[in-house]
Design a protein around this motif. Structure first.
Motif, PDB file in Angstrom:
ATOM      1  N   SER A 142      39.192  27.364  31.289  1.00  0.00           N
ATOM      2  CA  SER A 142      38.573  27.450  32.612  1.00  0.00           C
ATOM      3  C   SER A 142      39.276  28.538  33.409  1.00  0.00           C
ATOM      4  O   SER A 142      40.508  28.631  33.388  1.00  0.00           O
ATOM      5  CB  SER A 142      38.700  26.104  33.334  1.00  0.00           C
ATOM      6  N   ILE A 143      38.483  29.374  34.091  1.00  0.00           N
ATOM      7  CA  ILE A 143      39.043  30.488  34.862  1.00  0.00           C
ATOM      8  C   ILE A 143      38.370  30.544  36.231  1.00  0.00           C
ATOM      9  O   ILE A 143      37.136  30.512  36.320  1.00  0.00           O
ATOM     10  CB  ILE A 143      38.829  31.844  34.151  1.00  0.00           C
ATOM     11  N   PRO A 144      39.133  30.648  37.319  1.00  0.00           N
ATOM     12  CA  PRO A 144      38.536  30.747  38.653  1.00  0.00           C
ATOM     13  C   PRO A 144      37.921  32.121  38.900  1.00  0.00           C
ATOM     14  O   PRO A 144      38.583  33.146  38.704  1.00  0.00           O
ATOM     15  CB  PRO A 144      39.714  30.483  39.598  1.00  0.00           C
ATOM     16  N   VAL A 145      36.670  32.143  39.317  1.00  0.00           N
ATOM     17  CA  VAL A 145      35.982  33.412  39.583  1.00  0.00           C
ATOM     18  C   VAL A 145      36.651  34.164  40.726  1.00  0.00           C
ATOM     19  O   VAL A 145      36.661  35.397  40.748  1.00  0.00           O
ATOM     20  CB  VAL A 145      34.493  33.153  39.900  1.00  0.00           C
ATOM     21  N   SER A 146      37.256  33.448  41.646  1.00  0.00           N
ATOM     22  CA  SER A 146      37.899  34.090  42.796  1.00  0.00           C
ATOM     23  C   SER A 146      39.067  34.979  42.396  1.00  0.00           C
ATOM     24  O   SER A 146      39.560  35.777  43.197  1.00  0.00           O
ATOM     25  CB  SER A 146      38.387  33.035  43.791  1.00  0.00           C
ATOM     26  N   SER A 147      39.524  34.851  41.147  1.00  0.00           N
ATOM     27  CA  SER A 147      40.657  35.650  40.692  1.00  0.00           C
ATOM     28  C   SER A 147      40.258  37.030  40.195  1.00  0.00           C
ATOM     29  O   SER A 147      41.135  37.841  39.855  1.00  0.00           O
ATOM     30  CB  SER A 147      41.390  34.920  39.557  1.00  0.00           C
ATOM     31  N   VAL A 148      38.959  37.326  40.141  1.00  0.00           N
ATOM     32  CA  VAL A 148      38.513  38.608  39.582  1.00  0.00           C
ATOM     33  C   VAL A 148      39.146  39.765  40.343  1.00  0.00           C
ATOM     34  O   VAL A 148      39.231  39.760  41.573  1.00  0.00           O
ATOM     35  CB  VAL A 148      36.974  38.717  39.582  1.00  0.00           C
ATOM     36  N   SER A 149      39.633  40.765  39.592  1.00  0.00           N
ATOM     37  CA  SER A 149      40.283  41.898  40.244  1.00  0.00           C
ATOM     38  C   SER A 149      40.088  43.159  39.420  1.00  0.00           C
ATOM     39  O   SER A 149      39.998  43.128  38.196  1.00  0.00           O
ATOM     40  CB  SER A 149      41.786  41.632  40.432  1.00  0.00           C
ATOM     41  N   THR A 150      39.999  44.270  40.142  1.00  0.00           N
ATOM     42  CA  THR A 150      39.907  45.599  39.549  1.00  0.00           C
ATOM     43  C   THR A 150      40.905  46.471  40.305  1.00  0.00           C
ATOM     44  O   THR A 150      41.756  45.966  41.022  1.00  0.00           O
ATOM     45  CB  THR A 150      38.484  46.174  39.675  1.00  0.00           C
ATOM     46  N   THR A 151      40.783  47.763  40.190  1.00  0.00           N
ATOM     47  CA  THR A 151      41.634  48.657  40.983  1.00  0.00           C
ATOM     48  C   THR A 151      40.984  49.026  42.315  1.00  0.00           C
ATOM     49  O   THR A 151      41.502  49.870  43.038  1.00  0.00           O
ATOM     50  CB  THR A 151      41.920  49.943  40.192  1.00  0.00           C
ATOM     51  N   ASN A 152      39.861  48.378  42.641  1.00  0.00           N
ATOM     52  CA  ASN A 152      39.072  48.739  43.816  1.00  0.00           C
ATOM     53  C   ASN A 152      38.805  47.487  44.640  1.00  0.00           C
ATOM     54  O   ASN A 152      38.064  46.603  44.226  1.00  0.00           O
ATOM     55  CB  ASN A 152      37.752  49.381  43.352  1.00  0.00           C
ATOM     56  N   GLY A 153      39.433  47.404  45.816  1.00  0.00           N
ATOM     57  CA  GLY A 153      39.293  46.226  46.658  1.00  0.00           C
ATOM     58  C   GLY A 153      37.869  45.954  47.081  1.00  0.00           C
ATOM     59  O   GLY A 153      37.429  44.799  47.135  1.00  0.00           O
ATOM     60  N   LYS A 154      37.112  47.004  47.406  1.00  0.00           N
ATOM     61  CA  LYS A 154      35.722  46.837  47.824  1.00  0.00           C
ATOM     62  C   LYS A 154      34.895  46.259  46.680  1.00  0.00           C
ATOM     63  O   LYS A 154      34.077  45.345  46.878  1.00  0.00           O
ATOM     64  CB  LYS A 154      35.130  48.164  48.276  1.00  0.00           C
ATOM     65  N   LEU A 155      35.128  46.760  45.472  1.00  0.00           N
ATOM     66  CA  LEU A 155      34.411  46.249  44.311  1.00  0.00           C
ATOM     67  C   LEU A 155      34.785  44.797  44.037  1.00  0.00           C
ATOM     68  O   LEU A 155      33.918  43.985  43.672  1.00  0.00           O
ATOM     69  CB  LEU A 155      34.701  47.112  43.082  1.00  0.00           C
ATOM     70  N   ASP A 156      36.052  44.453  44.229  1.00  0.00           N
ATOM     71  CA  ASP A 156      36.477  43.065  44.031  1.00  0.00           C
ATOM     72  C   ASP A 156      35.653  42.124  44.907  1.00  0.00           C
ATOM     73  O   ASP A 156      35.197  41.065  44.449  1.00  0.00           O
ATOM     74  CB  ASP A 156      37.958  42.901  44.363  1.00  0.00           C
ATOM     75  N   GLU A 157      35.475  42.499  46.172  1.00  0.00           N
ATOM     76  CA  GLU A 157      34.701  41.650  47.077  1.00  0.00           C
ATOM     77  C   GLU A 157      33.236  41.572  46.646  1.00  0.00           C
ATOM     78  O   GLU A 157      32.607  40.517  46.734  1.00  0.00           O
ATOM     79  CB  GLU A 157      34.822  42.175  48.514  1.00  0.00           C
TER      80      GLU A 157
END
Length: 203
Positions: A83-98
């Motif tokens: 199980s993985i929380p979707v809220s943890s998704v991250s890239t090198t781009n803060g705008k894309l993360d949101e």
């Protein structure tokens, strides 16, 4: 601390770490069977898509939890749940993360968790297996096969806990899970790469 003493201490630490590392075995037949739980700090789940055909773009989802039932003598009996929380998704781009967390893509508020529950494990080589299971993403469930490779098993140098590690990779079409934004200019095919550590539970 004098330079010679400091150097000797550092060398000793390296030797101790090396000794602990030597306890890890790359032979899957030597693995201790039983129940394991994910060690989240050294487990990584990464995804990649092509961006307008020019580049590949990577992202991570972290904070995985789950369990592994491992039988080194009978791969078909193995079971894994993640199980993985979707809220943890991250890239090198803060705008894309949101954007990725928003209803535009993964909608973390409505669908807060990604899960994978194995349904079969088929050995494909001495240290490889195909793990098929139900992946639930964006509220949709589809079968997915991950091609897994055993890395090693043994006590880790720091925690001393018996640990097994695997790498795995697979591919999904995100549109099949209802994540269709910018398809096909941002690829539908999404590569998944996993490097997972599991710690044996007591008992």
């Amino acid at each position: 601390m004098k330079p010679f003493v400091a150097t000797a201490a550092a060398f000793g630490a390296v030797l101790l770490a090396g000794s602990a590392l030597a306890q890890a075995s790359q032979d899957p037949k030597m693995v201790t069977g039983g129940t394991y739980v994910i060690e989240p700090y050294h487990t990584r789940v990464q995804f990649a898509v092509t961006h307008f055909g020019f580049t590949r773009y990577w992202g991570d989802v972290t904070g995985a939890s789950g369990s592994l039932m491992l039988d080194p003598k009978n791969a078909a009996a193995d079971q894994v749940k993640v199980s993985i929380p979707v809220s943890s998704v991250s890239t090198t781009n803060g705008k894309l993360d949101e954007e990725l967390k928003s209803p535009m893509f993964l909608d973390a508020t409505t669908y807060p968790t990604i899960t994978f529950v194995s349904t079969s494990v088929k050995k494909t080589g001495p240290d490889t297996a195909d793990v098929t299971g139900d992946l639930t993403l964006h509220g949709v469930t589809h079968p997915v096969t991950l091609h897994a490779k055993f890395n090693a098993g043994g006590a880790t140098p720091m925690s001393k806990k018996y640990t097994v590690g695997f790498d795995a990779h697979g591919m999904i079409k995100r549109s099949e899970f209802g994540v269709k934004t910018y398809v096909p200019v941002v690829s539908d095919e999404t590569d998944i790469t996993i490097s997972a550590a599991f710690e044996k539970t007591a008992g």
